[in-house]
Design a protein around this motif. Structure first.
Motif, PDB file in Angstrom:
ATOM      1  N   PHE A   1       3.782   8.551  -1.892  1.00 37.24           N
ATOM      2  CA  PHE A   1       2.774   9.750  -2.662  1.00 37.24           C
ATOM      3  C   PHE A   1       3.612  10.870  -2.967  1.00 37.24           C
ATOM      4  CE2 PHE A   1       0.679  13.603  -2.835  1.00 37.24           C
ATOM      5  CZ  PHE A   1      -0.031  13.112  -3.993  1.00 37.24           C
TER       6      PHE A   1
ATOM      7  N   HIS B   1      -6.055   2.894   0.531  1.00 35.22           N
ATOM      8  CA  HIS B   1      -6.408   3.008   2.054  1.00 35.22           C
ATOM      9  C   HIS B   1      -7.650   2.966   2.188  1.00 35.22           C
ATOM     10  CE1 HIS B   1      -2.254   3.974   3.200  1.00 35.22           C
ATOM     11  NE2 HIS B   1      -2.150   4.398   2.072  1.00 35.22           N
TER      12      HIS B   1
ATOM     13  N   TYR C   1      -4.029   6.658  -4.153  1.00 37.82           N
ATOM     14  CA  TYR C   1      -3.938   6.418  -2.609  1.00 37.82           C
ATOM     15  C   TYR C   1      -5.216   6.208  -1.955  1.00 37.82           C
ATOM     16  CZ  TYR C   1      -2.016   7.846   2.063  1.00 37.82           C
ATOM     17  OH  TYR C   1      -1.817   7.708   3.474  1.00 37.82           O
TER      18      TYR C   1
ATOM     19  N   LEU D   1      -4.204  14.107   2.061  1.00 35.81           N
ATOM     20  CA  LEU D   1      -4.123  12.584   2.407  1.00 35.81           C
ATOM     21  C   LEU D   1      -3.593  12.254   3.852  1.00 35.81           C
ATOM     22  CD1 LEU D   1      -2.319  11.509  -0.806  1.00 35.81           C
ATOM     23  CD2 LEU D   1      -4.535  11.347  -0.159  1.00 35.81           C
TER      24      LEU D   1
ATOM     25  N   CYS E   1      -3.264  10.856  -6.053  1.00 41.68           N
ATOM     26  CA  CYS E   1      -3.913  11.011  -4.749  1.00 41.68           C
ATOM     27  C   CYS E   1      -5.222   9.919  -4.740  1.00 41.68           C
ATOM     28  CB  CYS E   1      -4.504  12.434  -4.821  1.00 41.68           C
ATOM     29  SG  CYS E   1      -5.314  13.041  -3.168  1.00 41.68           S
TER      30      CYS E   1
ATOM     31  N   THR F   1       0.829  -1.160   0.073  1.00 40.93           N
ATOM     32  CA  THR F   1      -0.054  -0.042   0.055  1.00 40.93           C
ATOM     33  C   THR F   1       0.905   1.098   0.213  1.00 40.93           C
ATOM     34  OG1 THR F   1      -1.661  -1.189   1.254  1.00 40.93           O
ATOM     35  CG2 THR F   1      -1.709   1.108   1.145  1.00 40.93           C
ATOM     36  N   MET F   2       0.418   2.204  -0.787  1.00 37.91           N
ATOM     37  CA  MET F   2       1.486   3.499  -0.941  1.00 37.91           C
ATOM     38  C   MET F   2       1.137   4.322   0.327  1.00 37.91           C
ATOM     39  SD  MET F   2       0.385   6.719  -3.491  1.00 37.91           S
ATOM     40  CE  MET F   2      -0.149   5.660  -4.778  1.00 37.91           C
ATOM     41  N   ASN F   3       2.144   4.648   0.919  1.00 37.66           N
ATOM     42  CA  ASN F   3       2.224   5.594   2.171  1.00 37.66           C
ATOM     43  C   ASN F   3       2.418   7.004   1.736  1.00 37.66           C
ATOM     44  OD1 ASN F   3       5.069   5.926   1.959  1.00 37.66           O
ATOM     45  ND2 ASN F   3       5.418   4.217   3.027  1.00 37.66           N
TER      46      ASN F   3
END
Length: 122
Positions: free
Chosen positions: A34, A119, A115, A71, A112, A28-30
């Motif tokens: 990003f 999440h 992301y 975010l 964005c 998962t992108m943090n």
């Protein structure tokens, strides 16, 4: 005959391994990921026509900072997060719409939203 069966079996194993690897869960992108993708990464999945040469670094940094702040907020769901992304895009539209930063702004909004989708699953 045995050699051809062994070769076919090896090919099948290699193909199965490649398929499993492609199906493996991605990280998962943090926020740090990003920010990196926002500022530096070229992403062929988003657009092959990205040309940010005329979009100054200060504007890029400003947009990335605005999205980063959005975010950092904890949202109730995916749609609320995406609305946060879209609010940054709407707020910056007057600055970017007819400038060389438009592609950058659209691309950053897409990252964005990615992301948010990672999440806040449905």
């Amino acid at each position: 005959m045995n050699i051809s069966r062994i070769a076919i079996a090896l090919c099948c194993l290699l193909l199965a391994g490649a398929l499993l690897e492609s199906c493996a869960a991605r990280e998962t992108m943090n926020i740090s990921d990003f920010r990196f993708r926002c500022r530096f990464a070229e992403d062929d999945e988003l657009s092959n026509n990205d040309n940010f040469a005329g979009c100054d670094m200060q504007m890029q940094a400003q947009l990335c900072d605005q999205y980063t702040e959005v975010l950092k907020v904890e949202y109730a769901n995916r749609n609320a997060c995406i609305q946060g992304c879209n609010s940054v895009q709407a707020g910056s539209m007057t600055q970017t719409m007819f400038s060389s930063c438009n592609n950058f702004a659209v691309r950053t909004n897409t990252i964005c939203e990615q992301y948010c989708r990672q999440h806040y699953p449905r």
